[in-house]
Design an enzyme around this catalytic site. Sequence first.
Site, PDB file in Angstrom:
ATOM      1  N   HIS A 265      41.020 -54.915   6.229  1.00 20.43           N
ATOM      2  CA  HIS A 265      41.576 -54.544   4.918  1.00 20.43           C
ATOM      3  C   HIS A 265      41.056 -55.457   3.809  1.00 20.43           C
ATOM      4  O   HIS A 265      41.703 -55.604   2.764  1.00 20.43           O
ATOM      5  CB  HIS A 265      43.115 -54.553   4.951  1.00 20.43           C
ATOM      6  CG  HIS A 265      43.698 -53.386   5.702  1.00 20.43           C
ATOM      7  ND1 HIS A 265      43.951 -52.175   5.120  1.00 20.43           N
ATOM      8  CD2 HIS A 265      44.042 -53.241   7.005  1.00 20.43           C
ATOM      9  CE1 HIS A 265      44.451 -51.334   6.023  1.00 20.43           C
ATOM     10  NE2 HIS A 265      44.504 -51.960   7.187  1.00 20.43           N
TER      11      HIS A 265
ATOM     12  N   SER B 257      34.046 -43.276  14.689  1.00 23.29           N
ATOM     13  CA  SER B 257      33.234 -42.123  15.060  1.00 23.29           C
ATOM     14  C   SER B 257      32.804 -41.362  13.811  1.00 23.29           C
ATOM     15  O   SER B 257      31.728 -40.744  13.793  1.00 23.29           O
ATOM     16  CB  SER B 257      34.014 -41.202  15.999  1.00 23.29           C
ATOM     17  OG  SER B 257      35.091 -40.587  15.346  1.00 23.29           O
ATOM     18  N   SER B 258      33.616 -41.416  12.757  1.00 23.52           N
ATOM     19  CA  SER B 258      33.265 -40.656  11.543  1.00 23.52           C
ATOM     20  C   SER B 258      32.009 -41.234  10.895  1.00 23.52           C
ATOM     21  O   SER B 258      31.111 -40.487  10.506  1.00 23.52           O
ATOM     22  CB  SER B 258      34.437 -40.617  10.560  1.00 23.52           C
ATOM     23  OG  SER B 258      34.832 -41.908  10.170  1.00 23.52           O
TER      24      SER B 258
ATOM     25  N   ASP C 169      32.606 -49.536   7.538  1.00 22.04           N
ATOM     26  CA  ASP C 169      32.236 -48.694   8.683  1.00 22.04           C
ATOM     27  C   ASP C 169      30.764 -48.294   8.611  1.00 22.04           C
ATOM     28  O   ASP C 169      30.021 -48.427   9.582  1.00 22.04           O
ATOM     29  CB  ASP C 169      33.059 -47.404   8.700  1.00 22.04           C
ATOM     30  CG  ASP C 169      34.538 -47.664   8.902  1.00 22.04           C
ATOM     31  OD1 ASP C 169      34.905 -48.817   9.186  1.00 22.04           O
ATOM     32  OD2 ASP C 169      35.319 -46.703   8.748  1.00 22.04           O
TER      33      ASP C 169
ATOM     34  N   GLY D  73      39.067 -41.006  16.297  1.00 19.66           N
ATOM     35  CA  GLY D  73      40.303 -41.454  15.668  1.00 19.66           C
ATOM     36  C   GLY D  73      40.906 -42.689  16.294  1.00 19.66           C
ATOM     37  O   GLY D  73      42.087 -42.966  16.117  1.00 19.66           O
TER      38      GLY D  73
ATOM     39  N   ASP E  43      37.704 -55.086   2.781  1.00 14.30           N
ATOM     40  CA  ASP E  43      36.544 -54.448   2.116  1.00 14.30           C
ATOM     41  C   ASP E  43      36.910 -53.908   0.739  1.00 14.30           C
ATOM     42  O   ASP E  43      36.180 -54.120  -0.219  1.00 14.30           O
ATOM     43  CB  ASP E  43      35.854 -53.391   3.013  1.00 14.30           C
ATOM     44  CG  ASP E  43      36.755 -52.298   3.540  1.00 14.30           C
ATOM     45  OD1 ASP E  43      37.991 -52.366   3.334  1.00 14.30           O
ATOM     46  OD2 ASP E  43      36.224 -51.360   4.169  1.00 14.30           O
TER      47      ASP E  43
ATOM     48  N   TYR F   4      47.377 -46.584   4.080  1.00 16.75           N
ATOM     49  CA  TYR F   4      46.150 -47.190   3.560  1.00 16.75           C
ATOM     50  C   TYR F   4      46.173 -47.177   2.025  1.00 16.75           C
ATOM     51  O   TYR F   4      45.879 -48.190   1.377  1.00 16.75           O
ATOM     52  CB  TYR F   4      44.962 -46.392   4.087  1.00 16.75           C
ATOM     53  CG  TYR F   4      43.605 -46.912   3.691  1.00 16.75           C
ATOM     54  CD1 TYR F   4      42.911 -47.808   4.510  1.00 16.75           C
ATOM     55  CD2 TYR F   4      43.003 -46.509   2.503  1.00 16.75           C
ATOM     56  CE1 TYR F   4      41.665 -48.276   4.150  1.00 16.75           C
ATOM     57  CE2 TYR F   4      41.756 -46.972   2.137  1.00 16.75           C
ATOM     58  CZ  TYR F   4      41.084 -47.845   2.958  1.00 16.75           C
ATOM     59  OH  TYR F   4      39.846 -48.305   2.597  1.00 16.75           O
TER      60      TYR F   4
ATOM     61  N   GLU G 219      32.432 -39.347   2.928  1.00 21.28           N
ATOM     62  CA  GLU G 219      33.774 -39.501   3.502  1.00 21.28           C
ATOM     63  C   GLU G 219      34.846 -39.599   2.412  1.00 21.28           C
ATOM     64  O   GLU G 219      35.911 -38.993   2.527  1.00 21.28           O
ATOM     65  CB  GLU G 219      33.818 -40.744   4.406  1.00 21.28           C
ATOM     66  CG  GLU G 219      35.138 -40.894   5.121  1.00 21.28           C
ATOM     67  CD  GLU G 219      35.019 -41.442   6.535  1.00 21.28           C
ATOM     68  OE1 GLU G 219      33.905 -41.637   7.038  1.00 21.28           O
ATOM     69  OE2 GLU G 219      36.087 -41.666   7.133  1.00 21.28           O
TER      70      GLU G 219
HETATM   71  P1  ADP Z   1      37.463 -42.764  13.562  1.00 22.17           P
HETATM   72  O1  ADP Z   1      36.359 -42.884  12.569  1.00 22.17           O
HETATM   73  O2  ADP Z   1      38.303 -43.980  13.656  1.00 22.17           O
HETATM   74  O3  ADP Z   1      36.998 -42.333  14.915  1.00 22.17           O
HETATM   75  P2  ADP Z   1      38.291 -40.682  11.778  1.00 22.17           P
HETATM   76  O4  ADP Z   1      39.547 -39.926  11.641  1.00 22.17           O
HETATM   77  O5  ADP Z   1      37.789 -41.442  10.600  1.00 22.17           O
HETATM   78  O6  ADP Z   1      38.444 -41.628  13.055  1.00 22.17           O
HETATM   79  O7  ADP Z   1      37.122 -39.687  12.188  1.00 22.17           O
HETATM   80  C1  ADP Z   1      37.262 -38.812  13.287  1.00 22.17           C
HETATM   81  C2  ADP Z   1      36.722 -37.443  12.904  1.00 22.17           C
HETATM   82  O8  ADP Z   1      35.258 -37.489  12.862  1.00 22.17           O
HETATM   83  C3  ADP Z   1      37.040 -36.395  13.936  1.00 22.17           C
HETATM   84  O9  ADP Z   1      38.319 -35.845  13.705  1.00 22.17           O
HETATM   85  C4  ADP Z   1      35.924 -35.384  13.691  1.00 22.17           C
HETATM   86  O10 ADP Z   1      36.209 -34.586  12.567  1.00 22.17           O
HETATM   87  C5  ADP Z   1      34.736 -36.262  13.356  1.00 22.17           C
HETATM   88  N1  ADP Z   1      33.956 -36.576  14.581  1.00 22.17           N
HETATM   89  C6  ADP Z   1      33.639 -37.795  15.048  1.00 22.17           C
HETATM   90  N2  ADP Z   1      32.928 -37.710  16.208  1.00 22.17           N
HETATM   91  C7  ADP Z   1      32.801 -36.399  16.472  1.00 22.17           C
HETATM   92  C8  ADP Z   1      32.190 -35.640  17.527  1.00 22.17           C
HETATM   93  N3  ADP Z   1      31.592 -36.252  18.547  1.00 22.17           N
HETATM   94  N4  ADP Z   1      32.252 -34.286  17.478  1.00 22.17           N
HETATM   95  C9  ADP Z   1      32.873 -33.671  16.465  1.00 22.17           C
HETATM   96  N5  ADP Z   1      33.472 -34.325  15.451  1.00 22.17           N
HETATM   97  C10 ADP Z   1      33.449 -35.660  15.443  1.00 22.17           C
HETATM   98 MG    MG Z   2      36.583 -43.137  10.502  1.00 23.76          MG
END
Ligand code: ADP
Ligand code: MG
Length: 408
Positions: free
Chosen positions: A35, A152-153, A197, A147, A37, A246, A185
């Site tokens: 927190h 992952s996003s 990120d 999530g 950034d 957030y 994003e």
């Molecule tokens: P985090 O970034 O912590 O994993 P977020 O809520 O910011 O969580 O992002 C997750 C979202 O990113 C998922 O709900 C989806 O929309 C997208 N996403 C990430 N990886 C994938 C994947 N492998 N396939 C499809 N969508 C994905």
């Molecule tokens: Mg994310």
Amino acid sequence: MPAAARAVRAFVAAHGREPTLLVRSPARVNLIGEHTDYNDGLCLPVAIDRELCIALRRTDDVAAGADPAAGAHLRLVSEQDPTPAVIELPPPPADTPPSARATGWTRYVQGVAVQLAASGQLAASGQPAGADLVPWQGALASDIPLGAGLSSSAALELAVAVACTHLAGSVPAPTELARLAQRAENAWVGAATGLLDQLACVGGIAGHALRIDCRTLTVTPVPLPAGLAVVVIDTGSRRELVTSAYADRRAECERAARALGVPALRDLDALPADAASRLDPVALRRARFVIAENARVDAVAEALTRGDAEAAGRLLLAGHRGIRDDFEVSGPELDAAVAAAYAAPGCFGARMTGGGFAGCAVALVDRARLEAFTETFEPAYFARTGREAVLHVCSAVAGTSVTVLPDE
Ligand code: ADP
Ligand code: MG
């Protein structure tokens, strides 16, 4: 099977031919500096060896059998989601109202295409926005839990951005790519996240953490001691409503900075002596945490550089207490994971990581004692929470990359 091989296999299954490119994008875990950034502060993430891969191929290559009548699209399938992401080219303008945007994971892919088109990042000038976006089809496979706070996003955004820029023949600087992915994003998907990120994902360096100054966007590699394992503990817990918390924390930090007369909390090395009379109790706690957390980033970077894992671990524990008591974004599973990890053999320290409330903790563990650590941690965490944690023993890896696949 590794994500890269699964992506290639899924591509062949979905599109009936071989892909020509493979983009790999790592997850990231933040060691310390949470927190901070959006307070223009410091953080210390590591790009880790859990990755999201896209196998792809351009579809406008008529000589290779493209069907021009099929139109211009980005089309991406994911093993995580049955609905493919299909983006028409050129993408819609950046000021398209939210109701007219794609939904679900397609929105992340579309957001990157929209921002690329709007930014002029692609090669040619004097053409309509988006004209340089090359249509392609791809298949995505990922070992990054969704999530869980491992971003992952950002991995998805950066993978799509690198695929598009590579095909267009442009090579933007990593910082530019990170900013573009962040705009996708923030402005398109509508998730208010800082730049941590995306910078960590695109800028990863094998064997190193990254000290990021979120004001100047300077990235300084910090070597990780050879015998040290970064263990990500997925507590199995997930929370909704993280977005509103957030936004609250952001507003509270801004309120504290205003009342203390500085542009951002980053500008303070210590709380002023009269802080308690200038701030409401909530803003005071938030400011106290952010100021101490920035100092901890430099202290952890110094400790790691001199190979002092014990000192780094103690600072992580102090960071956890601060984020739990002053910033108030920990959660019961995160607290249990940190306590169980620190009580286990070989652990130098641990803290929650990511936005908070749920998701993952990170522990620094002696590699030589990983087995004993795991054997003690898992039942202890289960006894405290009734949940099974998933441990990821991680190495620090390079950031988003693209490889040309050998001809079939
Ligand atoms: P985090 O970034 O912590 O994993 P977020 O809520 O910011 O969580 O992002 C997750 C979202 O990113 C998922 O709900 C989806 O929309 C997208 N996403 C990430 N990886 C994938 C994947 N492998 N396939 C499809 N969508 C994905
Ligand atoms: Mg994310």
